[in-house]
Design a protein around this motif. Structure first.
Motif, PDB file in Angstrom:
ATOM      1  N   LYS A 165       4.574 -28.416   4.397  1.00 16.76           N
ATOM      2  CA  LYS A 165       3.879 -27.127   4.525  1.00 16.76           C
ATOM      3  C   LYS A 165       4.806 -25.958   4.219  1.00 16.76           C
ATOM      4  N   ILE A 166       4.243 -24.966   3.529  1.00 20.27           N
ATOM      5  CA  ILE A 166       4.934 -23.712   3.303  1.00 20.27           C
ATOM      6  C   ILE A 166       4.307 -22.643   4.192  1.00 20.27           C
ATOM      7  N   GLY A 167       5.146 -21.770   4.726  1.00 21.42           N
ATOM      8  CA  GLY A 167       4.676 -20.647   5.531  1.00 21.42           C
ATOM      9  C   GLY A 167       5.269 -19.357   4.988  1.00 21.42           C
ATOM     10  N   ILE A 168       4.413 -18.392   4.663  1.00 21.33           N
ATOM     11  CA  ILE A 168       4.845 -17.156   4.001  1.00 21.33           C
ATOM     12  C   ILE A 168       4.367 -15.944   4.802  1.00 21.33           C
ATOM     13  N   VAL A 169       5.241 -14.939   4.935  1.00 19.15           N
ATOM     14  CA  VAL A 169       4.843 -13.631   5.456  1.00 19.15           C
ATOM     15  C   VAL A 169       5.211 -12.588   4.409  1.00 19.15           C
ATOM     16  N   ILE A 170       4.218 -11.767   4.016  1.00 17.92           N
ATOM     17  CA  ILE A 170       4.417 -10.690   3.034  1.00 17.92           C
ATOM     18  C   ILE A 170       4.083  -9.362   3.713  1.00 17.92           C
ATOM     19  N   PRO A 171       4.999  -8.392   3.759  1.00 21.52           N
ATOM     20  CA  PRO A 171       4.653  -7.089   4.325  1.00 21.52           C
ATOM     21  C   PRO A 171       3.666  -6.359   3.431  1.00 21.52           C
ATOM     22  N   LEU A 261      12.929  16.515   9.176  1.00 21.06           N
ATOM     23  CA  LEU A 261      11.566  16.049   8.896  1.00 21.06           C
ATOM     24  C   LEU A 261      11.289  14.719   9.580  1.00 21.06           C
ATOM     25  N   TYR A 262      12.266  13.844   9.545  1.00 20.08           N
ATOM     26  CA  TYR A 262      12.121  12.518  10.152  1.00 20.08           C
ATOM     27  C   TYR A 262      11.911  12.633  11.661  1.00 20.08           C
ATOM     28  N   LYS A 263      12.684  13.527  12.288  1.00 17.85           N
ATOM     29  CA  LYS A 263      12.543  13.730  13.734  1.00 17.85           C
ATOM     30  C   LYS A 263      11.135  14.218  14.074  1.00 17.85           C
ATOM     31  N   SER A 264      10.621  15.156  13.286  1.00 17.65           N
ATOM     32  CA  SER A 264       9.262  15.666  13.512  1.00 17.65           C
ATOM     33  C   SER A 264       8.223  14.574  13.319  1.00 17.65           C
ATOM     34  N   GLU A 265       8.435  13.733  12.306  1.00 24.84           N
ATOM     35  CA  GLU A 265       7.495  12.647  12.019  1.00 24.84           C
ATOM     36  C   GLU A 265       7.412  11.674  13.200  1.00 24.84           C
ATOM     37  N   VAL A 266       8.567  11.334  13.740  1.00 26.19           N
ATOM     38  CA  VAL A 266       8.599  10.427  14.891  1.00 26.19           C
ATOM     39  C   VAL A 266       7.921  11.070  16.090  1.00 26.19           C
ATOM     40  N   GLN A 267       8.245  12.329  16.365  1.00 28.46           N
ATOM     41  CA  GLN A 267       7.680  13.000  17.529  1.00 28.46           C
ATOM     42  C   GLN A 267       6.169  13.175  17.407  1.00 28.46           C
ATOM     43  N   ASN A 268       5.691  13.492  16.207  1.00 23.05           N
ATOM     44  CA  ASN A 268       4.255  13.659  16.008  1.00 23.05           C
ATOM     45  C   ASN A 268       3.516  12.356  16.302  1.00 23.05           C
ATOM     46  N   ARG A 269       4.089  11.244  15.910  1.00 20.97           N
ATOM     47  CA  ARG A 269       3.464   9.939  16.166  1.00 20.97           C
ATOM     48  C   ARG A 269       3.390   9.676  17.669  1.00 20.97           C
ATOM     49  N   LEU A 270       4.485   9.967  18.352  1.00 21.36           N
ATOM     50  CA  LEU A 270       4.530   9.726  19.791  1.00 21.36           C
ATOM     51  C   LEU A 270       3.588  10.673  20.541  1.00 21.36           C
ATOM     52  N   ASN A 271       3.416  11.890  20.021  1.00 22.41           N
ATOM     53  CA  ASN A 271       2.487  12.840  20.652  1.00 22.41           C
ATOM     54  C   ASN A 271       1.052  12.326  20.611  1.00 22.41           C
ATOM     55  N   LEU A 272       0.757  11.459  19.656  1.00 28.19           N
ATOM     56  CA  LEU A 272      -0.567  10.853  19.546  1.00 28.19           C
ATOM     57  C   LEU A 272      -0.673   9.571  20.371  1.00 28.19           C
ATOM     58  N   ASN A 273       0.414   9.269  21.110  1.00 29.88           N
ATOM     59  CA  ASN A 273       0.469   8.050  21.939  1.00 29.88           C
ATOM     60  C   ASN A 273       0.313   6.787  21.101  1.00 29.88           C
ATOM     61  N   LEU A 274       0.855   6.833  19.892  1.00 28.46           N
ATOM     62  CA  LEU A 274       0.743   5.700  18.970  1.00 28.46           C
ATOM     63  C   LEU A 274       2.130   5.155  18.624  1.00 28.46           C
ATOM     64  N   PRO A 275       2.267   3.837  18.555  1.00 25.88           N
ATOM     65  CA  PRO A 275       3.528   3.273  18.059  1.00 25.88           C
ATOM     66  C   PRO A 275       3.540   3.295  16.534  1.00 25.88           C
ATOM     67  N   PHE A 276       4.722   3.170  15.964  1.00 27.18           N
ATOM     68  CA  PHE A 276       4.830   2.881  14.543  1.00 27.18           C
ATOM     69  C   PHE A 276       4.469   1.402  14.368  1.00 27.18           C
ATOM     70  N   THR A 277       3.607   1.125  13.420  1.00 24.94           N
ATOM     71  CA  THR A 277       3.123  -0.249  13.246  1.00 24.94           C
ATOM     72  C   THR A 277       3.433  -0.762  11.843  1.00 24.94           C
ATOM     73  N   VAL A 278       3.518  -2.085  11.746  1.00 20.35           N
ATOM     74  CA  VAL A 278       3.748  -2.754  10.471  1.00 20.35           C
ATOM     75  C   VAL A 278       2.686  -3.837  10.306  1.00 20.35           C
ATOM     76  N   GLU A 279       2.104  -3.914   9.125  1.00 19.73           N
ATOM     77  CA  GLU A 279       1.101  -4.931   8.814  1.00 19.73           C
ATOM     78  C   GLU A 279       1.710  -5.954   7.862  1.00 19.73           C
ATOM     79  N   ALA A 280       1.321  -7.194   8.020  1.00 17.28           N
ATOM     80  CA  ALA A 280       1.758  -8.241   7.093  1.00 17.28           C
ATOM     81  C   ALA A 280       0.606  -9.192   6.815  1.00 17.28           C
ATOM     82  N   LEU A 281       0.716  -9.860   5.696  1.00 19.27           N
ATOM     83  CA  LEU A 281      -0.214 -10.913   5.303  1.00 19.27           C
ATOM     84  C   LEU A 281       0.533 -12.221   5.431  1.00 19.27           C
ATOM     85  N   SER A 282      -0.002 -13.154   6.218  1.00 20.91           N
ATOM     86  CA  SER A 282       0.643 -14.444   6.433  1.00 20.91           C
ATOM     87  C   SER A 282      -0.204 -15.564   5.854  1.00 20.91           C
TER      88      SER A 282
END
Length: 289
Positions: A165-171, A261-282
């Motif tokens: 069996k092969i197992g693959i994860v693609i972001p 800019l990066y600091k603002s981007e991180v803070q804006n995400r946290l102000n929305l009570n949201l984590p940074f997320t990553v999606e993948a296809l497995s």
């Protein structure tokens, strides 16, 4: 800078954040049933973050072989496993010193005794490995980086046993919030002209399934998965190697603007009570008998 040197330079940062994709990897290992295999190959293993878990789950005589394009990554994986194997019940494998990594013996007798092997290698050409050798081939967040993906799959098919069996994860680029946020800040700071990362043909179910079918695999199962990233503040560990190269060559004014800019981007995400997320296809599939 060539690709192996880029990943060598990024190896210690990647070592710190490698735990984030573990959600993808645990799902993949469960679907592959690693506890039933006699020979497992981790192709593009980076720092071997889940090798401890595989060693705990495997059958008694199962052999785990791993390799990475980056020599520094393989040294981290070996140092990590030596620390774990020397004291499996009281070992902080994350706390590996630079000296332990630099001086590690990839051919350590301890690793061999425990049926663990790690080496530097290229998924596109694996003369070190035999035909029909492995029950499981793991490709976790690797295939999207490979220049000749067809050649990589041909090698995977060759080294797998019939029924293996092969197992693959693609972001999925459009589902990678940390990457998209970094890209946005780089564009706004004038460091890159436009979006550098485009979706590939493998980032949708139909494209990935067709690609795997084309190379002779059968019994395919494919799914999407999303996980949170532990990004709560500006952290250089999350500046991927392609972006790091650009920052190293930029003016101080542009670098300062990017970090603001990066600091603002991180803070804006946290102000929305949201984590940074990553999606993948497995995906998992079998080599026919």
């Amino acid at each position: 800078m060539n690709q192996s040197k880029i990943w060598d330079a990024y190896s210690k940062s990647y070592h710190n954040i490698e735990k984030n994709p573990a959600g993808f990897q645990f799902s993949l290992l469960n679907m592959l049933r690693v506890n039933e295999a006699d020979e497992i190959l981790d192709a593009g293993c980076a720092g071997g973050h889940l090798h401890q878990y595989i060693l705990q789950q495997r059958k008694k005589d199962c052999r785990l072989t791993a390799f990475d394009f980056s020599l520094e990554m393989t040294k981290i994986a070996a140092a990590r496993m030596i620390k774990y194997l020397n004291n499996p019940f009281n070992s902080q494998i994350e706390d590996i010193s630079d000296q332990e990594i630099e001086n590690v013996d990839l051919n350590s007798p301890l690793l061999e005794q425990n049926k663990y092997k790690v080496f530097q290698g290229d998924v596109q050409s694996l003369p070190q490995l035999n035909d029909n050798q492995f029950d499981i081939y793991i490709s976790n967040l690797v295939l999207q980086l490979v220049a000749n993906k067809d050649q990589a799959l041909q090698e995977a098919f060759r080294v797998l046993k019939p029924g293996g069996k092969i197992g693959i994860v693609i972001p999925v680029v459009l589902g990678n919030v940390p990457m998209l946020s970094l890209q946005k800040c780089f564009i706004q700071a004038g460091l890159i002209p436009n979006a550098a990362y485009k979706p590939t043909e493998l980032e949708n179910r139909e494209g990935l399934i067709n690609f795997i079918y084309k190379h002779g695999f059968k019994e395919i199962v494919c799914w999407n998965q999303t996980i949170p990233f532990d990004l709560f503040d500006i952290d250089d560990n999350y500046i991927f190697p392609q972006f790091r190269e650009i920052l190293d060559k930029a003016s101080k004014e542009q670098v300062d603007q990017f970090y603001s800019l990066y600091k603002s981007e991180v803070q804006n995400r946290l102000n929305l009570n949201l984590p940074f997320t990553v999606e993948a296809l497995s995906l998992i599939a079998k080599k026919p008998l």
